[in-house]
Design an enzyme around this catalytic site. Structure first.
Site, PDB file in Angstrom:
ATOM      1  N   GLU A  60      -5.542  -8.338  -1.458  1.00  0.00           N
ATOM      2  CA  GLU A  60      -6.204  -8.233  -0.154  1.00  0.00           C
ATOM      3  C   GLU A  60      -7.665  -7.933  -0.400  1.00  0.00           C
ATOM      4  O   GLU A  60      -7.996  -7.041  -1.198  1.00  0.00           O
ATOM      5  CB  GLU A  60      -5.635  -7.088   0.694  1.00  0.00           C
ATOM      6  CG  GLU A  60      -4.280  -7.346   1.258  1.00  0.00           C
ATOM      7  CD  GLU A  60      -3.849  -6.263   2.240  1.00  0.00           C
ATOM      8  OE1 GLU A  60      -4.716  -5.638   2.890  1.00  0.00           O
ATOM      9  OE2 GLU A  60      -2.633  -6.042   2.334  1.00  0.00           O
TER      10      GLU A  60
ATOM     11  N   GLU B 124       0.821  -1.225   0.000  1.00  0.00           N
ATOM     12  CA  GLU B 124       0.000   0.000   0.000  1.00  0.00           C
ATOM     13  C   GLU B 124       0.851   1.270   0.000  1.00  0.00           C
ATOM     14  O   GLU B 124       0.798   2.083   0.924  1.00  0.00           O
ATOM     15  CB  GLU B 124      -0.965  -0.014   1.184  1.00  0.00           C
ATOM     16  CG  GLU B 124      -2.000  -1.123   1.056  1.00  0.00           C
ATOM     17  CD  GLU B 124      -3.089  -1.099   2.110  1.00  0.00           C
ATOM     18  OE1 GLU B 124      -2.879  -0.492   3.176  1.00  0.00           O
ATOM     19  OE2 GLU B 124      -4.145  -1.699   1.885  1.00  0.00           O
TER      20      GLU B 124
HETATM   21  C1  BG6 Z   1      -4.477  -3.096   4.566  1.00  0.00           C
HETATM   22  C2  BG6 Z   1      -3.154  -3.587   5.033  1.00  0.00           C
HETATM   23  O1  BG6 Z   1      -4.488  -1.732   4.747  1.00  0.00           O
HETATM   24  O2  BG6 Z   1      -5.628  -3.451   5.234  1.00  0.00           O
HETATM   25  C3  BG6 Z   1      -3.189  -4.755   5.995  1.00  0.00           C
HETATM   26  O3  BG6 Z   1      -2.290  -3.889   3.958  1.00  0.00           O
HETATM   27  C4  BG6 Z   1      -4.377  -4.593   6.907  1.00  0.00           C
HETATM   28  O4  BG6 Z   1      -1.965  -4.830   6.658  1.00  0.00           O
HETATM   29  C5  BG6 Z   1      -5.650  -4.578   6.080  1.00  0.00           C
HETATM   30  O5  BG6 Z   1      -4.423  -5.551   7.925  1.00  0.00           O
HETATM   31  C6  BG6 Z   1      -6.930  -4.533   6.871  1.00  0.00           C
HETATM   32  O6  BG6 Z   1      -6.890  -3.494   7.792  1.00  0.00           O
HETATM   33  P1  BG6 Z   1      -7.155  -3.781   9.331  1.00  0.00           P
HETATM   34  O7  BG6 Z   1      -6.862  -2.530  10.031  1.00  0.00           O
HETATM   35  O8  BG6 Z   1      -8.574  -4.202   9.415  1.00  0.00           O
HETATM   36  O9  BG6 Z   1      -6.219  -4.880   9.701  1.00  0.00           O
END
Ligand code: BG6
Length: 471
Positions: free
Chosen positions: A365, A176
């Site tokens: 993701e 990111e």
């Molecule tokens: C992304 C990141 O921003 O979102 C991850 O690359 C992160 O590291 C994921 O865990 C989800 O966000 P969160 O805060 O719910 O873990």
């Protein structure tokens, strides 16, 4: 209909959110290791110079993947994955970040991880830097605002490319990268609200990334290196052209990162913005050539939510996911953490990125952070997470449409946090994304046992049928 042959199915994690063992095997401290639970960004102000023994730091134990690694990979293998995206903790390999030789004990852990992946026929996709800058480099250089970071990063990247030559062919340089605009401390150890500082820090990351891409290709021509973008799709609040222009400005803040990494030069809109703000990039002779020579091979991104923006949206976004935009979207349901659930947006974003760059895209993701409940039925512990299945199914259906109807070249899909891990934004365990439940709470208490949720069997069917069965 199945997905295209060779489509990659799997999950994604980050070392600091799952490994634990923060001081074992010669590991040094990273920025993640000084962030406490409940708003990790804020905690930095009091803790970045060291560990306060009275506080709880989630990364220190996380889900203890360091000691459960083979068991965890076996569960991934059972689901029929073909790809696992994970990050290599920089401070396991270079504890302070500026050493000249790597830490063998740290590499040995990842050697074993690669062994397990090979045993299960799972292809690795490695994020070189995922939200954990060595604290040693933050103290010594002030992190990425300094050009000295580039050499340290390249030493780390070269070590990985050489060590895992032939064993890993898919790489991401920075997780990111556009979070430099939203949360530079978590993303890159940059503790400043100053736009000039962020611009200079991003410049050095671009340079490091481009040189790493060239190096990866030189060490193994079969290496493919991607960028990783925090997918910031945004809709105009109304069809008032002023709102559309506002949304364009918002998107420029985010897209300029991808533009530099895909095209090898800064877009005109961003250079003009820097000029207006009196920001001067720390350019040196040879940099322009390096940026052009190190453009990425593919575009990966995370996708959780979409935004609504317009003429009222101003300034830099705050918060890890930039959710504090000025408008609400009445058409979307929200997760328990307030993130607007928008499966169609995934199709839209795939199209936007593919049309803009004509490079393969990959969803690295996606997932639903939710509170799961363990119930005991006939003496067996179960987690009925149909809400998660519903979320993922709808997103994968839209991905199929992007491929089949729109012709987007999508390489694969790795869901976020396939085994419960600590949240990046808050450090909570209770915000769970996994197909596999881990018995740990927000204070790090629990048995660390792994339990399969209902979604485990569902995702197994998805992976094993190459997406033909989403039921
Ligand atoms: C992304 C990141 O921003 O979102 C991850 O690359 C992160 O590291 C994921 O865990 C989800 O966000 P969160 O805060 O719910 O873990």
């Amino acid at each position: 209909m199945p997905f295209p042959e060779g489509f990659l199915w799997g999950g994604a994690t980050a070392a600091n959110q799952c490994e634990g063992a923060f001081d074992e095997g010669g590991k040094g401290l990273s920025t993640a290791d000084v962030m406490t639970v409940g708003g990790r960004g804020k905690a930095r102000l009091t803790t970045k110079d060291g560990i306060d023994p009275t506080l709880y730091y989630p990364s220190h134990t996380a889900i203890d993947h360091y000691h459960h690694m083979a068991e965890d990979i076996a569960l991934f293998g059972e689901m029929g994955w073909t790809c696992y995206r994970f990050s290599i903790a920089w401070t396991r390999i270079f504890p302070h970040g500026d050493e000249l030789e790597p830490n063998e004990e740290g590499l040995a852990f990842y050697d074993r991880l690669f062994d397990e992946l090979e045993r299960w026929g799972i292809q690795p996709l490695v994020t070189i830097s995922h939200f954990e800058t060595p604290l040693g480099l933050v103290r010594k250089f002030g992190s990425w605002e300094s050009r000295d970071m580039v050499d340290c990063y390249l030493r780390f990247a070269r070590t990985l490319f050489e060590r895992y030559r032939g064993r890993c062919r898919l790489w991401l340089t920075f997780n990111e990268i556009n979070n430099m605009s939203t949360n530079p401390w978590v993303a890159a150890g940059v503790d400043s609200a100053d736009e000039g500082v962020r611009a200079r820090a991003a410049y050095h990351e671009f340079l490091a990334s481009a040189q790493a891409v060239a190096l990866a290709h030189q060490i193994d021509p079969e290496n493919r290196v991607g960028l990783m973008y925090n997918g910031h799709l945004s809709y105009p609040a109304t069809c008032d052209p002023s709102d559309v222009i506002g949304t364009m400005r918002f998107e420029h803040q985010m897209m300029y990162y991808c533009d530099v990494m895909c095209r090898g030069y800064y877009p005109g809109y961003q250079l003009r913005k820097f000029d207006r703000e009196g920001i001067v990039l720390p350019e040196q002779p040879g940099d322009a050539e390096a940026l052009r020579a190190g453009t990425v091979d593919f575009v990966s991104f995370s996708y959780y939510l979409t935004h609504v923006t317009g003429q009222k949206t101003s300034g830099i976004l705050k918060g890890l996911q930039g959710i504090q935009t000025s408008y609400d979207n009445p058409y979307l349901e929200k997760s328990a953490w307030g993130w607007g659930v928008d499966p169609q947006g995934l199709r839209f974003l795939c199209n936007e990125l593919y049309d803009r760059y004509q490079l393969p895209v990959m969803v690295v993701e996606n997932g639903l952070g939710a509170v799961d409940e363990v119930v005991v039925e006939d003496g067996v512990e179960r987690i009925h997470d149909d809400y998660r299945i519903d979320y993922l199914r709808k997103h994968i259906e839209q991905l199929r449409l992007a491929i089949e109807e729109d012709g987007v070249d999508v390489m694969g899909y790795t869901s976020w946090g396939p085994i419960d891990i600590i949240a990046a934004s808050t450090g909570e365990m209770s915000k769970r994304y996994g197909f596999i439940y881990v018995d740990v709470d927000d204070e790090g208490n629990g048995s660390f046992r792994r339990l399969k949720k209902d979604s485990f069997e569902w995702y197994k069917r998805v992976c094993r049928t190459n997406g033909a069965c989403l039921a």
